[in-house]
Design a protein around this motif. Structure first.
Motif, mmCIF file in Angstrom:
data_model
loop_
_atom_site.group_PDB
_atom_site.id
_atom_site.type_symbol
_atom_site.label_atom_id
_atom_site.label_comp_id
_atom_site.label_asym_id
_atom_site.label_seq_id
_atom_site.Cartn_x
_atom_site.Cartn_y
_atom_site.Cartn_z
ATOM 1 N N SER A 67 0.866 -1.381 0.091
ATOM 2 C CA SER A 67 0.177 0.248 -0.052
ATOM 3 C C SER A 67 0.829 1.179 -0.042
ATOM 4 C CB SER A 67 -0.998 -0.078 1.252
ATOM 5 O OG SER A 67 -1.900 -1.128 1.107
ATOM 6 N N GLY A 68 2.213 1.076 -0.803
ATOM 7 C CA GLY A 68 2.807 2.375 -0.717
ATOM 8 C C GLY A 68 3.391 2.829 0.697
ATOM 9 N N ILE A 69 3.702 1.989 1.475
ATOM 10 C CA ILE A 69 3.955 1.992 3.113
ATOM 11 C C ILE A 69 2.636 2.452 3.731
ATOM 12 C CG2 ILE A 69 5.573 2.478 4.607
ATOM 13 C CD1 ILE A 69 7.330 3.544 2.487
ATOM 14 N N ALA A 70 1.614 1.758 3.685
ATOM 15 C CA ALA A 70 0.222 1.946 4.606
ATOM 16 C C ALA A 70 -0.326 3.357 3.916
ATOM 17 C CB ALA A 70 0.766 1.851 5.987
ATOM 18 N N VAL A 71 -0.432 3.780 2.871
ATOM 19 C CA VAL A 71 -0.905 4.763 2.380
ATOM 20 C C VAL A 71 -2.249 4.550 1.670
ATOM 21 C CG1 VAL A 71 -0.725 6.872 0.916
ATOM 22 C CG2 VAL A 71 1.222 6.299 2.564
ATOM 23 N N THR A 72 -2.127 3.810 0.566
ATOM 24 C CA THR A 72 -3.326 3.523 -0.210
ATOM 25 C C THR A 72 -4.421 2.633 0.209
ATOM 26 O OG1 THR A 72 -2.229 1.793 -1.536
ATOM 27 C CG2 THR A 72 -2.292 4.204 -2.412
ATOM 28 N N THR A 73 -4.748 2.603 1.460
ATOM 29 C CA THR A 73 -5.752 2.154 2.187
ATOM 30 C C THR A 73 -7.066 1.880 1.565
ATOM 31 O OG1 THR A 73 -4.880 3.081 4.206
ATOM 32 C CG2 THR A 73 -7.238 1.971 4.393
ATOM 33 N N VAL A 74 -7.622 2.922 0.756
ATOM 34 C CA VAL A 74 -8.734 2.779 -0.163
ATOM 35 C C VAL A 74 -8.325 2.514 -1.577
ATOM 36 C CG1 VAL A 74 -10.113 4.408 1.346
ATOM 37 C CG2 VAL A 74 -8.821 5.346 -0.488
ATOM 38 N N GLY A 75 -7.244 2.022 -1.725
ATOM 39 C CA GLY A 75 -6.876 1.711 -3.034
ATOM 40 C C GLY A 75 -6.038 2.872 -3.659
ATOM 41 N N ALA A 76 -5.177 2.543 -4.665
ATOM 42 C CA ALA A 76 -4.234 3.662 -5.297
ATOM 43 C C ALA A 76 -5.106 4.562 -6.409
ATOM 44 C CB ALA A 76 -2.953 3.041 -6.026
ATOM 45 N N ALA A 77 -6.110 4.293 -6.705
ATOM 46 C CA ALA A 77 -6.855 4.828 -7.665
ATOM 47 C C ALA A 77 -8.448 4.664 -7.321
ATOM 48 C CB ALA A 77 -6.769 4.336 -9.018
ATOM 49 N N ASN A 78 -8.907 5.278 -6.108
ATOM 50 C CA ASN A 78 -10.203 5.054 -5.793
ATOM 51 C C ASN A 78 -10.878 6.035 -6.398
ATOM 52 O OD1 ASN A 78 -12.450 6.222 -3.919
ATOM 53 N ND2 ASN A 78 -12.076 4.243 -2.890
ATOM 54 N N PRO A 79 -11.987 5.577 -7.026
ATOM 55 C CA PRO A 79 -12.833 6.608 -7.883
ATOM 56 C C PRO A 79 -13.382 7.613 -7.057
ATOM 57 C CG PRO A 79 -13.800 4.101 -7.890
ATOM 58 C CD PRO A 79 -12.486 4.121 -7.118
ATOM 59 N N GLU A 80 -13.817 7.501 -5.958
ATOM 60 C CA GLU A 80 -14.409 8.734 -5.475
ATOM 61 C C GLU A 80 -13.088 9.815 -5.002
ATOM 62 O OE1 GLU A 80 -16.722 7.685 -2.061
ATOM 63 O OE2 GLU A 80 -17.080 9.708 -1.269
ATOM 64 N N VAL A 81 -12.197 9.228 -4.620
ATOM 65 C CA VAL A 81 -10.946 10.008 -4.652
ATOM 66 C C VAL A 81 -10.604 10.769 -5.956
ATOM 67 C CG1 VAL A 81 -8.519 10.063 -3.611
ATOM 68 C CG2 VAL A 81 -10.339 8.953 -2.574
ATOM 69 N N ALA A 82 -10.420 10.120 -6.697
ATOM 70 C CA ALA A 82 -10.038 10.620 -8.016
ATOM 71 C C ALA A 82 -10.975 11.528 -8.767
ATOM 72 C CB ALA A 82 -9.909 9.572 -9.253
ATOM 73 N N ALA A 83 -12.424 11.483 -8.270
ATOM 74 C CA ALA A 83 -13.259 12.654 -8.852
ATOM 75 C C ALA A 83 -13.079 13.757 -7.893
ATOM 76 C CB ALA A 83 -14.698 11.624 -8.561
ATOM 77 N N ALA A 84 -12.923 13.638 -6.670
ATOM 78 C CA ALA A 84 -12.910 14.558 -5.847
ATOM 79 C C ALA A 84 -11.641 15.549 -6.323
ATOM 80 C CB ALA A 84 -12.900 14.299 -4.114
ATOM 81 N N VAL A 85 -10.301 14.676 -6.363
ATOM 82 C CA VAL A 85 -9.012 15.547 -6.821
ATOM 83 C C VAL A 85 -9.288 16.227 -7.903
ATOM 84 C CG1 VAL A 85 -6.841 14.972 -7.738
ATOM 85 C CG2 VAL A 85 -7.826 13.964 -5.578
ATOM 86 N N ALA A 86 -10.334 15.583 -9.065
ATOM 87 C CA ALA A 86 -10.334 16.371 -10.264
ATOM 88 C C ALA A 86 -11.385 17.460 -10.287
ATOM 89 C CB ALA A 86 -10.846 15.413 -11.435
ATOM 90 N N GLU A 87 -12.167 17.377 -9.338
ATOM 91 C CA GLU A 87 -13.162 18.387 -9.443
ATOM 92 C C GLU A 87 -12.741 19.633 -8.693
ATOM 93 O OE1 GLU A 87 -16.223 19.420 -10.266
ATOM 94 O OE2 GLU A 87 -16.327 21.036 -8.875
ATOM 95 N N GLN A 88 -11.562 19.362 -7.446
ATOM 96 C CA GLN A 88 -11.010 20.227 -6.762
ATOM 97 C C GLN A 88 -10.114 21.323 -7.769
ATOM 98 O OE1 GLN A 88 -11.631 21.955 -3.768
ATOM 99 N NE2 GLN A 88 -9.997 23.393 -4.767
#
Ligand SMILES: Cc1ncc(COP(=O)(O)O)c(CNCCCC(=O)O)c1O
Length: 447
Positions: A67-88
């Motif tokens: 998990s990239g040393i315990a970072v990508t707990t929700v996945g490295a391309a979580n769709p909800e995270v990716a959408a929030a990043v793009a929107e912001q």
């Protein structure tokens, strides 16, 4: 976890020699452009990632237990995270919270106040890295108490800046030749049940006695400790050790700082590892899993401590970047939605017994430990407690050759750690543990 729609095939598939040709080209370019001091655990280069897999530039698909040393707990391309990043990012990537503030920072602070242990009034400051957050937790403790000494523990890891190197125990590779280090840092023995065989209370008494004799509470600003020590070897203290330290700190006007950079955000089967023994840290340090891979760190602590700092005394240009804050809000929503603390507990129940079976059958594992999806096996010479770092390195390399990314750690470099994304499927996790068991049997055959 069986009801997630993944974007990539959740498979282990090695289709080239490792590293493959494209990774080899990148390695050459890296040698001409990137400082040699930056290491990498594996010789392949990522091209894609999703759920429990990382796909390299040559099309090899690996099961990710790092998990990239315990970072990508929700996945490295979580769709909800990716959408929030793009929107912001479409609205604004940066205004600097110290210049033109924005709501996302406040929302993250509100959620951390609600999520972290304790019902007391809290304040939060956001940063970019765990080390930066640790530095500021110590700054706050020193200012609020008017005292300067800080206690850290054997096997601790807190970062790579000057103060956090002073707090970190292991010299090579983190500290060697980078001194002099910040003063007023004192190291105490921790609880390492596999090696000290002490109860939590006795281990705490040993540390407190040394604190009293070497420093004195009247000089001590803070104790900082990882509830489960990460880089030091996933050392899980004996029950009672942490509560005894926290109680002593409270009774003596010493700030208790829990460094939950690696243990936080559902990783150990609770939102924070401090909860396992009902500890309410005065300040809790967070990073890694907080924002689905976007750089964000935080300290959340007692309002009377953090608000003791004069206006302008805390900050930094990128601290609480709005895109990272948007990622964090999406990450926390995903963690709640999927009940990832429960998922971490389920992972522990599924694989810890299998690790113990491997230990019983192979003889190369001295200890199986950890909580939730933060589990580890300590590799020793059979019949002894003597660390076997060479075999540890071989196990991780052999696992990679078979399509599983495993990380090592430990003061003696003899610990294999398991940090799967909590969104990994049951089948893929099962396959990874089967591969690890086969590798451990092969390792036993080498002894
Ligand atoms: C408990 C604990 N506190 C603090 C930190 C530091 O967090 P940063 O975000 O890496 O600065 C960590 C980072 N651990 C991984 C370090 C990887 C490496 O640099 O080799 C941690 O685990």
């Amino acid at each position: 976890m069986t009801d997630i729609a993944y974007r990539l095939a959740q498979q282990r598939s090695i289709v080239t020699a490792l590293p493959g040709p494209r990774s080899a080209v990148l390695a050459h370019r890296r040698g001409q452009a990137v400082a040699a001091g930056v290491g990498s655990a594996v010789p392949v280069y990522a091209a894609d990632a999703d759920g429990g897999v990382i796909v390299d530039v040559d099309g090899n698909s690996f099961i990710d237990l790092g998990s990239g040393i315990a970072v990508t707990t929700v996945g490295a391309a979580n769709p909800e995270v990716a959408a929030a990043v793009a929107e912001q990012a479409r609205r604004f990537t940066h205004t600097c919270f110290m210049v033109t503030p924005y709501e996302g920072y406040i929302e993250v602070a509100e959620q951390l106040a609600a999520l972290t242990p304790g019902a007391h009034d809290k304040r939060t400051v956001l940063f970019n890295s765990g080390a930066e957050a640790v530095e500021n937790a110590v700054k706050v403790a020193r200012l609020a108490t008017g005292k300067t000494a800080v206690v850290a523990f054997d096997h601790a890891y807190h970062g790579r800046t000057n103060l956090t190197m002073a707090l970190t125990a292991k010299s090579m590779p983190y500290k060697a030749r980078f001194g002099p280090f910040a003063p007023e840092v004192y190291r105490m023995p921790t609880s390492y049940p596999y090696r000290d065989r002490l109860t939590g209370e006795l281990a705490a008494r040993r540390a407190i006695d040394q604190i009293d004799k070497q420093i004195g509470a009247e000089s001590l600003a803070a104790i900082i400790i990882e509830p489960i020590q990460g880089e030091g070897g996933f050392i899980t203290p004996a029950p009672g050790f942490l509560p005894a330290l926290a109680d002593w700190a409270t009774q003596h006007g010493v700030v208790f700082i829990a460094d939950e950079v690696q243990t936080g955000f559902a990783r150990t089967g609770a939102w924070f590892a401090s909860e396992h023994e009902q500890i309410e840290p005065d300040i809790i340090v967070m990073a890694k899993g907080i924002a689905g891979g976007m750089p964000l760190a935080a300290i959340t602590g007692r309002a009377e401590l953090l608000d003791a700092v004069h206006p302008g005394g805390l900050g930094g240009t990128y601290g609480g970047n709005p895109v990272s804050c948007a990622a964090a809000l999406a990450t926390l929503h995903t963690m709640h939605d999927l009940d990832l603390p429960a998922r971490a507990r389920a992972i522990e129940h599924a694989i810890k017994p299998r690790l113990q079976e491997s230990a019983d059958r192979t003889g190369v594992i001295g200890d199986v430990r950890g909580r939730g999806a933060m589990l580890a096996i300590e590799i020793v010479h059979p019949g002894t407690t003597d660390p076997d770092p060479d075999l540890t390195t071989w196990i991780a390399a052999e696992a990679l050759a078979r399509g599983v990314v495993l990380l090592t750690c430990g003061t003696h470099s003899n610990v294999i750690r398991l940090l799967p994304p909590l969104v990994i499927s049951d089948d893929l996790l099962d396959e990874a543990i089967t591969v690890l068991d086969d590798v451990l049997h092969a390792a036993a055959g080498r002894r």
